[in-house]
Design a protein around this motif. Structure first.
Motif, PDB file in Angstrom:
ATOM      1  N   ALA A  15      -6.479  23.481   5.205  1.00 37.62           N
ATOM      2  CA  ALA A  15      -5.587  23.470   4.040  1.00 37.62           C
ATOM      3  C   ALA A  15      -4.261  22.795   4.389  1.00 37.62           C
ATOM      4  CB  ALA A  15      -5.357  24.894   3.547  1.00 37.62           C
ATOM      5  N   ALA A  16      -3.751  23.053   5.581  1.00 35.07           N
ATOM      6  CA  ALA A  16      -2.491  22.427   6.017  1.00 35.07           C
ATOM      7  C   ALA A  16      -2.681  20.919   6.187  1.00 35.07           C
ATOM      8  CB  ALA A  16      -2.012  23.060   7.321  1.00 35.07           C
ATOM      9  N   LEU A  17      -3.842  20.494   6.689  1.00 34.56           N
ATOM     10  CA  LEU A  17      -4.140  19.071   6.821  1.00 34.56           C
ATOM     11  C   LEU A  17      -4.162  18.401   5.444  1.00 34.56           C
ATOM     12  CD1 LEU A  17      -5.133  16.507   8.302  1.00 34.56           C
ATOM     13  CD2 LEU A  17      -7.450  17.445   8.141  1.00 34.56           C
ATOM     14  N   ARG A  18      -4.830  19.019   4.482  1.00 38.10           N
ATOM     15  CA  ARG A  18      -4.861  18.465   3.122  1.00 38.10           C
ATOM     16  C   ARG A  18      -3.462  18.367   2.532  1.00 38.10           C
ATOM     17  NH1 ARG A  18      -9.427  21.655   2.435  1.00 38.10           N
ATOM     18  NH2 ARG A  18      -8.222  23.226   1.349  1.00 38.10           N
ATOM     19  N   THR A  19      -2.653  19.403   2.734  1.00 38.02           N
ATOM     20  CA  THR A  19      -1.281  19.392   2.219  1.00 38.02           C
ATOM     21  C   THR A  19      -0.466  18.285   2.863  1.00 38.02           C
ATOM     22  OG1 THR A  19      -1.372  21.771   1.815  1.00 38.02           O
ATOM     23  CG2 THR A  19       0.806  20.776   1.956  1.00 38.02           C
ATOM     24  N   ALA A  20      -0.594  18.135   4.159  1.00 38.75           N
ATOM     25  CA  ALA A  20       0.165  17.091   4.863  1.00 38.75           C
ATOM     26  C   ALA A  20      -0.250  15.704   4.396  1.00 38.75           C
ATOM     27  CB  ALA A  20      -0.036  17.223   6.374  1.00 38.75           C
ATOM     28  N   MET A  21      -1.533  15.489   4.209  1.00 35.96           N
ATOM     29  CA  MET A  21      -1.994  14.165   3.779  1.00 35.96           C
ATOM     30  C   MET A  21      -1.564  13.873   2.345  1.00 35.96           C
ATOM     31  SD  MET A  21      -3.123  12.946   6.487  1.00 35.96           S
ATOM     32  CE  MET A  21      -3.780  11.406   5.924  1.00 35.96           C
ATOM     33  N   ARG A  22      -1.574  14.870   1.479  1.00 32.77           N
ATOM     34  CA  ARG A  22      -1.126  14.677   0.097  1.00 32.77           C
ATOM     35  C   ARG A  22       0.381  14.476   0.013  1.00 32.77           C
ATOM     36  NH1 ARG A  22      -4.695  19.536  -2.140  1.00 32.77           N
ATOM     37  NH2 ARG A  22      -6.670  18.430  -2.300  1.00 32.77           N
ATOM     38  N   SER A  23       1.113  14.986   0.985  1.00 31.65           N
ATOM     39  CA  SER A  23       2.575  14.919   0.971  1.00 31.65           C
ATOM     40  C   SER A  23       3.128  13.677   1.648  1.00 31.65           C
ATOM     41  CB  SER A  23       3.157  16.158   1.649  1.00 31.65           C
ATOM     42  OG  SER A  23       2.755  17.320   0.980  1.00 31.65           O
ATOM     43  N   GLY A  24       2.309  12.711   1.897  1.00 35.18           N
ATOM     44  CA  GLY A  24       2.784  11.472   2.494  1.00 35.18           C
ATOM     45  C   GLY A  24       2.089  11.084   3.772  1.00 35.18           C
ATOM     46  N   GLY A  25       1.117  11.845   4.190  1.00 35.37           N
ATOM     47  CA  GLY A  25       0.390  11.518   5.409  1.00 35.37           C
ATOM     48  C   GLY A  25      -0.351  10.199   5.320  1.00 35.37           C
ATOM     49  N   TRP A  26      -0.882   9.881   4.137  1.00 35.09           N
ATOM     50  CA  TRP A  26      -1.591   8.612   3.967  1.00 35.09           C
ATOM     51  C   TRP A  26      -0.642   7.440   4.138  1.00 35.09           C
ATOM     52  CZ3 TRP A  26      -6.382   8.858   4.826  1.00 35.09           C
ATOM     53  CH2 TRP A  26      -7.142   9.952   4.424  1.00 35.09           C
ATOM     54  N   SER A  27       0.586   7.623   3.685  1.00 33.13           N
ATOM     55  CA  SER A  27       1.587   6.566   3.828  1.00 33.13           C
ATOM     56  C   SER A  27       1.915   6.326   5.304  1.00 33.13           C
ATOM     57  CB  SER A  27       2.848   6.966   3.055  1.00 33.13           C
ATOM     58  OG  SER A  27       3.861   6.038   3.229  1.00 33.13           O
ATOM     59  N   VAL A  28       2.090   7.402   6.045  1.00 30.30           N
ATOM     60  CA  VAL A  28       2.367   7.292   7.487  1.00 30.30           C
ATOM     61  C   VAL A  28       1.187   6.648   8.190  1.00 30.30           C
ATOM     62  CG1 VAL A  28       2.823   8.596   9.598  1.00 30.30           C
ATOM     63  CG2 VAL A  28       3.947   9.255   7.477  1.00 30.30           C
ATOM     64  N   LEU A  29      -0.022   7.078   7.825  1.00 33.69           N
ATOM     65  CA  LEU A  29      -1.220   6.522   8.457  1.00 33.69           C
ATOM     66  C   LEU A  29      -1.335   5.029   8.190  1.00 33.69           C
ATOM     67  CD1 LEU A  29      -3.859   6.799  10.016  1.00 33.69           C
ATOM     68  CD2 LEU A  29      -4.952   7.527   7.891  1.00 33.69           C
ATOM     69  N   ALA A  30      -1.070   4.593   6.979  1.00 37.77           N
ATOM     70  CA  ALA A  30      -1.156   3.166   6.649  1.00 37.77           C
ATOM     71  C   ALA A  30      -0.172   2.358   7.488  1.00 37.77           C
ATOM     72  CB  ALA A  30      -0.885   2.947   5.162  1.00 37.77           C
ATOM     73  N   GLU A  31       1.045   2.849   7.605  1.00 37.30           N
ATOM     74  CA  GLU A  31       2.061   2.132   8.381  1.00 37.30           C
ATOM     75  C   GLU A  31       1.728   2.140   9.871  1.00 37.30           C
ATOM     76  OE1 GLU A  31       6.912   2.067   8.892  1.00 37.30           O
ATOM     77  OE2 GLU A  31       5.987   3.574   7.613  1.00 37.30           O
ATOM     78  N   LEU A  32       1.320   3.290  10.384  1.00 29.03           N
ATOM     79  CA  LEU A  32       0.987   3.396  11.808  1.00 29.03           C
ATOM     80  C   LEU A  32      -0.229   2.536  12.151  1.00 29.03           C
ATOM     81  CD1 LEU A  32       1.649   4.719  14.503  1.00 29.03           C
ATOM     82  CD2 LEU A  32       0.218   6.651  13.838  1.00 29.03           C
ATOM     83  N   VAL A  50       0.840  -1.202   0.000  1.00 27.66           N
ATOM     84  CA  VAL A  50       0.000   0.000   0.000  1.00 27.66           C
ATOM     85  C   VAL A  50       0.872   1.249   0.000  1.00 27.66           C
ATOM     86  CG1 VAL A  50      -1.637   1.339   1.406  1.00 27.66           C
ATOM     87  CG2 VAL A  50      -2.006  -1.102   1.035  1.00 27.66           C
ATOM     88  N   ARG A  51       1.917   1.255   0.812  1.00 22.35           N
ATOM     89  CA  ARG A  51       2.808   2.426   0.870  1.00 22.35           C
ATOM     90  C   ARG A  51       3.488   2.665  -0.465  1.00 22.35           C
ATOM     91  NH1 ARG A  51       7.071   2.097   4.774  1.00 22.35           N
ATOM     92  NH2 ARG A  51       7.535   4.149   3.965  1.00 22.35           N
ATOM     93  N   TRP A  52       3.875   1.605  -1.175  1.00 20.70           N
ATOM     94  CA  TRP A  52       4.513   1.784  -2.482  1.00 20.70           C
ATOM     95  C   TRP A  52       3.537   2.351  -3.501  1.00 20.70           C
ATOM     96  CZ3 TRP A  52       6.789  -3.668  -1.749  1.00 20.70           C
ATOM     97  CH2 TRP A  52       7.974  -3.586  -1.016  1.00 20.70           C
ATOM     98  N   ALA A  53       2.254   2.046  -3.333  1.00 16.39           N
ATOM     99  CA  ALA A  53       1.248   2.554  -4.257  1.00 16.39           C
ATOM    100  C   ALA A  53       0.901   4.019  -3.990  1.00 16.39           C
ATOM    101  CB  ALA A  53      -0.017   1.709  -4.166  1.00 16.39           C
ATOM    102  N   LEU A  54       1.168   4.488  -2.791  1.00 16.40           N
ATOM    103  CA  LEU A  54       0.871   5.873  -2.425  1.00 16.40           C
ATOM    104  C   LEU A  54       2.024   6.785  -2.840  1.00 16.40           C
ATOM    105  CD1 LEU A  54      -0.616   5.250   1.118  1.00 16.40           C
ATOM    106  CD2 LEU A  54      -1.861   5.971  -0.912  1.00 16.40           C
ATOM    107  N   PRO A  55       1.763   8.100  -2.912  1.00 17.75           N
ATOM    108  CA  PRO A  55       2.852   9.024  -3.261  1.00 17.75           C
ATOM    109  C   PRO A  55       3.985   8.945  -2.237  1.00 17.75           C
ATOM    110  CG  PRO A  55       0.732  10.150  -3.248  1.00 17.75           C
ATOM    111  CD  PRO A  55       0.502   8.776  -2.709  1.00 17.75           C
ATOM    112  N   PRO A  56       5.223   9.225  -2.659  1.00 19.93           N
ATOM    113  CA  PRO A  56       6.346   9.169  -1.720  1.00 19.93           C
ATOM    114  C   PRO A  56       6.205  10.224  -0.629  1.00 19.93           C
ATOM    115  CG  PRO A  56       7.038  10.101  -3.810  1.00 19.93           C
ATOM    116  CD  PRO A  56       5.624   9.639  -3.991  1.00 19.93           C
TER     117      PRO A  56
END
Length: 160
Positions: free
Chosen positions: A126-143, A64-70
């Motif tokens: 807006a900062a939340l959206r930026t953080a999630m687009r910048s790799g937050g989803w990857s961190v969330l998946a791993e956590l 999943v992390r590899w499929a998400l943006p870096p």
């Protein structure tokens, strides 16, 4: 396995959970290594089941992390304070609304951190959206995966 050894495994699991939020620290592998250590020291079928489940979950998480943006969180303005708020929010959500509460807890932690820093709702969103687009989803998946593994270990220790 003795109480002190179980506490040590628990500490390694907590370090792994914290390591997920720190760039450069192999948090998910620390979680897996702690479960492996426990399964090797206490070779029961339940322990081996938790280890196999942890291995499969971590492999799926990596896919999943590899499929998400870096991850580019630092460039997006993410701070260590934001990571602490996100981690605490995830843990609180995971406990208050078992398992699925981790997702809104993670998002809420980032939002709260940004709301306190920026002071306005629109800017924090807006900062939340930026953080999630910048790799937050990857961190969330791993956590989220590491929290599931930790909960499985804790359940196996308490009720197994």
């Amino acid at each position: 396995m003795g109480v002190w050894e179980l506490l040590l495994v628990g500490v390694v699991l907590l370090l792994g959970l914290c390591g997920v939020l720190v760039p450069g620290v192999p948090g998910s592998w620390l979680v897996w290594a702690a479960v492996l250590w426990w399964a090797l020291k206490d070779p029961q079928p339940l322990a081996w089941g938790v280890l196999v489940g942890a291995t499969v979950a971590l492999l799926l998480s990596q896919v999943v992390r590899w499929a998400l943006p870096p991850r580019r969180l630092r460039e997006s303005g993410a701070t260590p304070r934001m990571a602490v708020y996100a981690g605490l929010g995830t843990l609180a959500g995971f406990v208050l609304l078992p398992v699925l509460g981790a997702i809104p807890g993670f998002l809420g932690g980032i939002y709260l951190s940004e709301r306190l820093r920026l002071g306005r709702h629109g800017e924090a969103r807006a900062a939340l959206r930026t953080a999630m687009r910048s790799g937050g989803w990857s961190v969330l998946a791993e956590l989220f995966t590491c929290l599931l593994i930790t909960a499985a270990w804790l359940g196996a220790v308490l009720w197994g």
